[in-house]
Design an enzyme around this catalytic site. Structure first.
Site, mmCIF file in Angstrom:
data_model
loop_
_atom_site.group_PDB
_atom_site.id
_atom_site.type_symbol
_atom_site.label_atom_id
_atom_site.label_comp_id
_atom_site.label_asym_id
_atom_site.label_seq_id
_atom_site.Cartn_x
_atom_site.Cartn_y
_atom_site.Cartn_z
ATOM 1 N N CYS A 1 0.866 -1.182 0.000
ATOM 2 C CA CYS A 1 0.000 0.000 0.000
ATOM 3 C C CYS A 1 0.898 1.227 0.000
ATOM 4 C CB CYS A 1 -0.965 -0.028 1.182
ATOM 5 S SG CYS A 1 -0.162 -0.138 2.789
ATOM 6 N N HIS B 1 21.545 -14.934 19.963
ATOM 7 C CA HIS B 1 21.204 -15.724 18.772
ATOM 8 C C HIS B 1 22.229 -16.848 18.627
ATOM 9 C CE1 HIS B 1 20.437 -16.833 14.608
ATOM 10 N NE2 HIS B 1 19.337 -16.095 14.638
#
Length: 616
Positions: free
Chosen positions: A26, A538
């Protein structure tokens, strides 16, 4: 970062091309439909340079990139086959409400530019005729008026195409269904005041130009019929027989039942809003004005577009005038922050978001770049939007054409004078509040004239100011972050930090705090300390692909942990045998909140020894 680099990073972080069912965009968002949203690395995406925010709403994974979304989308389509949505069996269905909002959003998104451009052209014609620069009887006026009116008058055709595309049916059959409602012979019956019937069944004649709901109902039923016909009709006959039967069945049903029902439903919604406005225009305007910001944040604002367009097709749209206060309030906030801040980077950000917000009504950069960063400002926008919306609601202001609320679209609203007062009050209030009460959260943000230049070689005792110590979550060898083979971590796109090559497969809490992220795959954990540091641990590179193998999480999202608590266990040898590195980045993802982040000088480290020191 270039658009091509950003596009590549985004595709990788949403789980790769194979995880994307479809992609549309959009004004400011890339709207992904993912097969498995857990494979997307939301944290990494949010920290990419060029990404304002990531929102999961309405069954979509929305990556907000701002006004340059068309360029990013174009680059993504060059490197990945991620076209517009169709009905895929791989797509998660979600709730009925989420699916309805998604269908509405996907149907209107392709029409966004045409609707906004035509609306602004009609607003310009209003100015030209009001000032006497152009006669409403001139050929020039009629030609420009045709250009501005066409997309609205023939909206059933355009919606038929986009909606059928979204629902997996033939787009041009969907367009033909909308076109049948505007065909001159059919509309001529209404003009002549005649009554008619279809095989003896009375037909209620109505004007379907600019309508929304009838074609939504008709094409939705057509999509179901299309699938059924393709199952029962031989493949060799489908090319002509399926469209023929679809048109022969759906068009009569539409003019007999779906069309009148859609018109009545739209009228009922509009009448309900008008009723609420007459009972309490102040309250209705305040609620709509204040609520619009939250609808935009979650990407649900398109759900009101059919209502607005239906109101415009009849008289005017009061709801559009009420919600118009919100974008102007957001622009006012950006102006207030611009005036107050001394931080050059923040002044640049607020100034650059102010221009598109004020002139075009595109405010997502303000929402995600300022409001979500400085949450203290959210009440400011709510208050200002509610006041502006209440003024417009009280005096019955209405939009006369569809246009994004902005300074340039003022002629699209009437009475214009009252509308100017309403949005001006919203803008002024939102500008004044941060000037009076500040925009910072409890944790002060760095100010450019107070920056302290430090690096890892500077001894801690030389630093003046508050600091927080982050303990090592692992035992192993210390590495600089730029030595990590993953570019996202090495480039510090996600934030500053350090890496550890673990020798023991256990992760411990480096601080006291709350588990803010616990990946289902167990390969990564996020923790927010009591002091406000957001830490991402991580384990390994690309280990998300193991889908949880060799990882055993000991905590879940929302758990409160103490420094030294066991968070995660993993099998180092098994992970290496599977072909993955176990190098573990430890990242401060809200790096921008700190003056500097200093790492340890040690080459080897034990769990619970000092790893990072962050200075406020």
């Amino acid at each position: 970062m270039s658009y091509s680099s950003l596009a590549k990073e985004i595709v990788e972080l949403v789980g790769g091309e194979q995880n994307v069912s479809s992609l549309v965009h959009c004004a400011t968002r890339l709207r992904f439909k993912l097969k498995d949203s857990t494979k997307a690395n939301k944290t990494a995406l949010q920290n990419l340079d060029g990404v304002l925010s990531v929102v999961e709403s309405g069954g979509q994974f929305q990556v907000v990139v701002g006004s340059h979304v068309p360029e990013v989308y174009k680059e993504i389509t060059k490197i990945a086959n991620v076209g517009a949505a169709t009905n895929s069996s791989d797509e998660p269905k979600g709730s009925i409400g989420a699916r309805i909002f998604e269908v509405i959003s996907r149907s209107f998104s392709p029409l966004l530019g045409a609707l906004a451009g035509a609306g602004m052209l009609k607003a310009l014609l209003t100015i030209l005729t009001m000032t006497g620069l152009l006669s409403a009887e001139s050929g020039t006026y009629f030609i420009l008026s045709a250009a501005g009116n066409a997309v609205f008058y023939f909206l059933p055709i355009f919606l038929g195409i986009t909606l059928a595309t979204k629902l997996g049916a033939h787009p041009y059959v969907g367009g033909a269904i909308g076109a049948a409602l505007l065909e001159p012979n059919f509309t001529g019956l209404l003009t002549a005041g005649k009554s008619t019937d279809f095989i003896g069944i009375p037909v209620i004649l109505m004007d379907y130009s600019s309508s929304v709901f009838p074609v939504f109902i008709a094409v939705s039923i057509y999509a179901v019929l299309d699938k059924f016909l393709k199952k029962v009709i031989h493949k060799e006959l489908q090319m002509f027989l399926v469209p023929m039967l679809s048109l022969a069945i759906i068009v009569p049903l539409t003019v007999i039942a779906f069309g009148p029902f859609g018109v009545y439903a739209g009228n009922a919604i509009g009448s309900a809003i008008d009723f609420l406005s007459t009972k309490s225009g102040i309250l209705t305007g305040a609620v709509v004005g204040a609520g619009w910001t939250f609808l935009t944040l979650f990407g649900l604002h398109w759900g009101l577009v059919p209502i607005v367009l239906d109101q415009l097709a009849h008289e005017g749209s009061p709801i559009m005038a009420m919600l118009a206060a919100a974008p102007l309030a957001q622009a006012g906030l950006a102006f207030g922050v611009f005036l107050r801040t001394k931080d050059k980077s923040l002044k640049t950000l607020s100034g650059s978001t102010l221009v598109p917000g004020l002139l075009s009504g595109v405010t997502e950069p303000i929402l995600y770049g300022l409001m979500m960063r400085y949450k203290k400002t959210i009440p400011y926008v709510i208050i200002a939007s509610a006041i502006g919306g209440a003024i417009n609601g009280l005096f019955g202001v209405e939009a006369t054409v569809y246009a994004f609320p902005s300074a340039l679209s003022i002629p699209a609203f009437a009475p214009m004078g009252i509308y100017i007062i309403g949005i001006a009050v919203a803008f002024a209030c939102a500008t004044l509040l941060p000037l009076l009460f500040g925009y910072e959260d409890k944790k002060p943000n760095k100010d450019s004239d107070k920056k302290i230049e430090i690096d890892n070689k500077v001894e801690e005792e030389q630093i003046i100011g508050k600091k927080e110590v982050i303990k090592s979550p692992l035992t192993g060898e210390v590495k600089a972050l730029n030595q990590v083979t993953d570019e996202v971590f090495a480039s510090e796109a996600m934030g500053k930090g350090i890496a550890i090559e673990p020798t023991v497969g256990k992760v411990f809490a480096p601080v006291n705090g709350v588990i803010s992220i616990a990946f289902p795959t167990g390969h990564a954990i996020g923790i927010t300390s009591d002091e406000g540091a957001e830490i991402l641990i991580h384990v390994g590179i690309d280990t998300v692909k193991l889908e949880g193998k060799y990882f055993s999480a000991q905590v879940k999202q929302g758990d409160y942990v103490q420094k030294g608590d066991l968070l995660l266990e993993f099998d180092i040898e098994k992970i290496k045998e599977a072909g993955y590195q176990v190098t573990t980045p430890v990242i401060i993802t809200n790096t921008d909140n700190y003056l500097e982040i200093a790492g340890t000088h040690q080459e080897k480290i034990q769990a619970n020894e000092t790893l990072l020191t962050i200075f406020v």
